[in-house]
Motif scaffolding. Structure first.
Motif, PDB file in Angstrom:
ATOM      1  N   THR A  49      14.859  53.818 -12.150  1.00 48.60           N
ATOM      2  CA  THR A  49      14.800  52.668 -11.246  1.00 48.60           C
ATOM      3  C   THR A  49      16.005  52.557 -10.327  1.00 48.60           C
ATOM      4  O   THR A  49      16.089  51.625  -9.533  1.00 48.60           O
ATOM      5  CB  THR A  49      14.685  51.374 -12.057  1.00 48.60           C
ATOM      6  N   GLY A  50      16.956  53.466 -10.461  1.00 47.95           N
ATOM      7  CA  GLY A  50      18.082  53.473  -9.538  1.00 47.95           C
ATOM      8  C   GLY A  50      19.360  52.859 -10.046  1.00 47.95           C
ATOM      9  O   GLY A  50      20.280  52.597  -9.258  1.00 47.95           O
ATOM     10  N   LEU A  51      19.480  52.644 -11.350  1.00 45.20           N
ATOM     11  CA  LEU A  51      20.697  52.027 -11.883  1.00 45.20           C
ATOM     12  C   LEU A  51      21.939  52.876 -11.619  1.00 45.20           C
ATOM     13  O   LEU A  51      23.006  52.351 -11.280  1.00 45.20           O
ATOM     14  CB  LEU A  51      20.540  51.768 -13.387  1.00 45.20           C
ATOM     15  N   VAL A  52      21.804  54.188 -11.757  1.00 44.30           N
ATOM     16  CA  VAL A  52      22.953  55.067 -11.497  1.00 44.30           C
ATOM     17  C   VAL A  52      23.265  55.096 -10.011  1.00 44.30           C
ATOM     18  O   VAL A  52      24.427  55.014  -9.603  1.00 44.30           O
ATOM     19  CB  VAL A  52      22.690  56.487 -12.030  1.00 44.30           C
ATOM     20  N   GLY A  53      22.231  55.205  -9.191  1.00 41.68           N
ATOM     21  CA  GLY A  53      22.440  55.219  -7.753  1.00 41.68           C
ATOM     22  C   GLY A  53      23.159  53.972  -7.263  1.00 41.68           C
ATOM     23  O   GLY A  53      24.065  54.050  -6.423  1.00 41.68           O
ATOM     24  N   GLU A  54      22.772  52.823  -7.791  1.00 35.05           N
ATOM     25  CA  GLU A  54      23.440  51.573  -7.396  1.00 35.05           C
ATOM     26  C   GLU A  54      24.906  51.586  -7.810  1.00 35.05           C
ATOM     27  O   GLU A  54      25.779  51.148  -7.045  1.00 35.05           O
ATOM     28  CB  GLU A  54      22.714  50.387  -8.023  1.00 35.05           C
ATOM     29  N   ALA A  55      25.172  52.084  -9.027  1.00 31.55           N
ATOM     30  CA  ALA A  55      26.563  52.139  -9.495  1.00 31.55           C
ATOM     31  C   ALA A  55      27.378  53.125  -8.662  1.00 31.55           C
ATOM     32  O   ALA A  55      28.548  52.866  -8.342  1.00 31.55           O
ATOM     33  CB  ALA A  55      26.605  52.519 -10.974  1.00 31.55           C
ATOM     34  N   LEU A  56      26.782  54.248  -8.286  1.00 32.96           N
ATOM     35  CA  LEU A  56      27.469  55.214  -7.425  1.00 32.96           C
ATOM     36  C   LEU A  56      27.767  54.604  -6.059  1.00 32.96           C
ATOM     37  O   LEU A  56      28.860  54.773  -5.512  1.00 32.96           O
ATOM     38  CB  LEU A  56      26.613  56.468  -7.258  1.00 32.96           C
TER      39      LEU A  56
END
Length: 216
Positions: A74-81
């Motif tokens: 769902t994009g949790l890593v992308g948001e943190a990056l």
């Protein structure tokens, strides 16, 4: 509103008992819309995405490069990056439903359907970094060919940062595959650290950082 703790644990248990690609697709089609609430809120405290993003971005050089978030969900890593300054992030996942949620974050340059048990449909040395969180776990993706594919699509001197659930680090063959890649001269193992994964469950994971070596 997040579902109940019992429901959260039931869905997670189902995820870890998937036996096929179809099982995963069915589960995440059902779970995608509440996945973030169920795992990232205080009742579960799924901290792995933040830990990996922080680890990945310790070197500010990588915020300027291209990143593949493999198994992006769902994009949790992308948001943190993105919060850490990364600007060019591609996401790849098996689940169309999870990718739809990831698209709504607005942090990805491109989002792609892909199966990490197969070859990644990207050319050699396409990315400066590959991140992978929540994919090397029971019922999901094994070490081969995924880790080797991560190396292939990473540029020389680029990084691979991934979590591997602690209880399968040895038994699932991940440690052996990392050692094999190192022995073949493909990567340097920068670090392997045991860190929190889902705090409420007391889950821990090995966070691996590999640097791709140049060809000889």
């Amino acid at each position: 509103m997040a579902t109940t703790m019992t429901a959260e644990n039931t869905l997670l248990a189902q995820a870890r008992s998937c036996l096929s690609r179809e099982d995963c697709l069915t589960l995440y089609a059902h779970w995608a819309t509440t996945y973030n609430e169920d795992l990232a809120d205080a009742s579960q405290n799924y901290v792995a995405p933040i830990i990996v993003a922080e680890t990945a971005l310790k070197s500010s050089n990588y915020t300027k490069g291209t990143i593949l978030d493999a198994g992006c969900g769902t994009g949790l890593v992308g948001e943190a990056l993105a919060r850490g300054g990364a600007t060019t992030i591609d996401g790849l996942d098996l689940s169309p439903a999870m990718l739809k949620v990831a698209e709504s974050t607005g942090v990805y340059r491109n989002l792609m359907l892909g199966d990490l048990t197969q070859k990644i449909e990207k050319p050699d040395e396409a990315y400066d970094m590959v991140t992978c969180v929540g994919t090397f776990t029971q019922g999901h993706v094994g070490p081969d060919p995924a880790l080797r594919e991560f190396v292939r699509v990473t540029k020389k001197d680029g990084l691979i940062v991934a979590t591997i659930l602690d209880e399968i680090w040895l038994s699932g063959g991940y440690k052996a595959e990392v050692e094999k890649l190192e022995a073949e001269g493909l990567v340097d193992v920068i670090s392997v650290e045991l860190k929190d994964y889902i705090i409420a469950r007391r889950d821990r994971a090995s966070v691996i950082v590999l640097r791709k070596k140049g060809t000889t």
